[in-house]
Design a protein around this motif. Structure first.
Motif, short mmCIF file in Angstrom:
data_model
loop_
_atom_site.label_atom_id
_atom_site.label_comp_id
_atom_site.label_asym_id
_atom_site.label_seq_id
_atom_site.Cartn_x
_atom_site.Cartn_y
_atom_site.Cartn_z
N VAL A 106 32.16 -53.05 -38.71
CA VAL A 106 32.70 -53.13 -40.06
C VAL A 106 34.22 -52.96 -40.05
O VAL A 106 34.95 -53.62 -40.79
CB VAL A 106 32.04 -52.08 -40.98
CG1 VAL A 106 32.75 -52.00 -42.33
CG2 VAL A 106 30.57 -52.41 -41.20
N SER A 107 34.71 -52.06 -39.17
CA SER A 107 36.16 -51.86 -39.07
C SER A 107 36.85 -53.13 -38.59
O SER A 107 37.99 -53.41 -38.99
CB SER A 107 36.47 -50.70 -38.12
OG SER A 107 36.23 -51.04 -36.77
N LEU A 108 36.19 -53.92 -37.76
CA LEU A 108 36.76 -55.18 -37.31
C LEU A 108 36.85 -56.18 -38.46
O LEU A 108 37.85 -56.90 -38.60
CB LEU A 108 35.92 -55.76 -36.17
CG LEU A 108 35.91 -54.99 -34.85
CD1 LEU A 108 34.90 -55.58 -33.89
CD2 LEU A 108 37.30 -54.96 -34.22
N LEU A 109 35.82 -56.22 -39.29
CA LEU A 109 35.85 -57.09 -40.46
C LEU A 109 36.98 -56.70 -41.41
O LEU A 109 37.70 -57.55 -41.93
CB LEU A 109 34.51 -57.04 -41.19
CG LEU A 109 33.32 -57.75 -40.53
CD1 LEU A 109 32.03 -57.41 -41.27
CD2 LEU A 109 33.54 -59.25 -40.50
N LEU A 142 37.07 -58.76 -29.44
CA LEU A 142 38.03 -59.59 -28.70
C LEU A 142 38.50 -60.77 -29.54
O LEU A 142 39.71 -61.04 -29.64
CB LEU A 142 37.38 -60.09 -27.40
CG LEU A 142 38.18 -61.09 -26.56
CD1 LEU A 142 39.46 -60.46 -26.07
CD2 LEU A 142 37.35 -61.59 -25.39
N LEU A 143 37.56 -61.47 -30.17
CA LEU A 143 37.92 -62.62 -30.98
C LEU A 143 38.67 -62.21 -32.24
O LEU A 143 39.58 -62.93 -32.69
CB LEU A 143 36.65 -63.41 -31.35
CG LEU A 143 35.90 -64.04 -30.17
CD1 LEU A 143 34.65 -64.75 -30.65
CD2 LEU A 143 36.80 -65.02 -29.42
N THR A 144 38.32 -61.06 -32.82
CA THR A 144 39.04 -60.57 -33.99
C THR A 144 40.49 -60.26 -33.64
O THR A 144 41.42 -60.56 -34.41
CB THR A 144 38.36 -59.30 -34.56
OG1 THR A 144 37.02 -59.61 -34.96
CG2 THR A 144 39.13 -58.77 -35.77
N GLY A 145 40.71 -59.66 -32.47
CA GLY A 145 42.07 -59.40 -32.02
C GLY A 145 42.86 -60.69 -31.86
O GLY A 145 44.04 -60.77 -32.24
#
Length: 210
Positions: free
Chosen positions: A11-14, A129-132
């Motif tokens: 959720v933190s990545l979203l 990784l993809l969010t970064g």
């Protein structure tokens, strides 16, 4: 409890993909450090050596959970910039892109399904990784790029848990020193040029190069 930590991490990545305030970025990176500590300690189990546990706590809490957010907040105060560039992707567009990244991560995880691999950790670490990468490519300001690399580094740490409970000590020390030096050097860099380049967009750096 482990599943709860993983869900909160995802959720933190979203949220990192849609937020527009740098202070929120700093809080997210710090929270991820504490979550990674809990996840790592639960994966190691009570039979793991004390030295390994101390190293994990030092790397996750002392570095990721306390020191790195402190440096990020210090950069924000020195540069007095707290929002992404107005030319950045909209929050709705970022949310759609993040949802697409999540679907891609789940699809790859299902395709790679291996008995020797913790698929839950692998899927979430791939999503991180993809969010970064999304933060690095879709944001204009250098601070967003820094946060993107920090998110990627956290994903690499989680991936090390996906491939087994034995943490590669030497690799983790190298990653730790690399990210510390990167944050310290970039903090110095931003504090020195903050007055001359108040917006700190990546296109400003391109004009300097030219």
């Amino acid at each position: 409890m482990l599943l709860l930590f993983i869900i909160i991490y995802a959720v933190s990545l979203l949220y990192a993909a849609v937020t527009e305030r740098f202070r929120h970025y700093a809080w997210i990176v710090g929270m991820q450090g504490w979550l990674l500590m809990g996840i790592a300690l639960m994966q190691l189990g009570p039979g793991e050596g004390l030295g390994t546990k101390i190293f994990v706590i030092a790397e996750t809490v002392a570095c990721k959970g306390i020191l790195v957010p402190y440096l990020l907040f210090r950069i924000i105060r020195r540069t007095r910039i707290n929002r992404v560039s107005r030319r950045a992707m909209s929050a709705f567009g970022s949310l759609l892109l993040s949802a697409l990244v999540l679907v891609v991560s789940l699809s790859i995880t299902r395709w790679v399904d291996d008995s020797q691999l913790n698929t839950l950790f692998f899927g979430v670490s791939l999503f991180g990784l993809l969010t970064g990468l999304v933060l690095v490519t879709s944001r204009q300001r250098i601070f967003s790029h820094l946060v993107g690399f920090l998110v990627i580094e956290n994903a690499v740490f989680l991936f090390s848990l996906a491939v087994g409970t034995e943490l590669p000590m030497l690799v983790n020390v190298g990653i730790l020193l690399d990210i510390l030096m990167g944050v310290l050097m970039l903090g110095l860099f931003l504090s020195k040029i903050g007055e001359r380049l108040p917006n700190l967009d990546n296109e400003k750096l391109s004009s300097i190069k030219d």
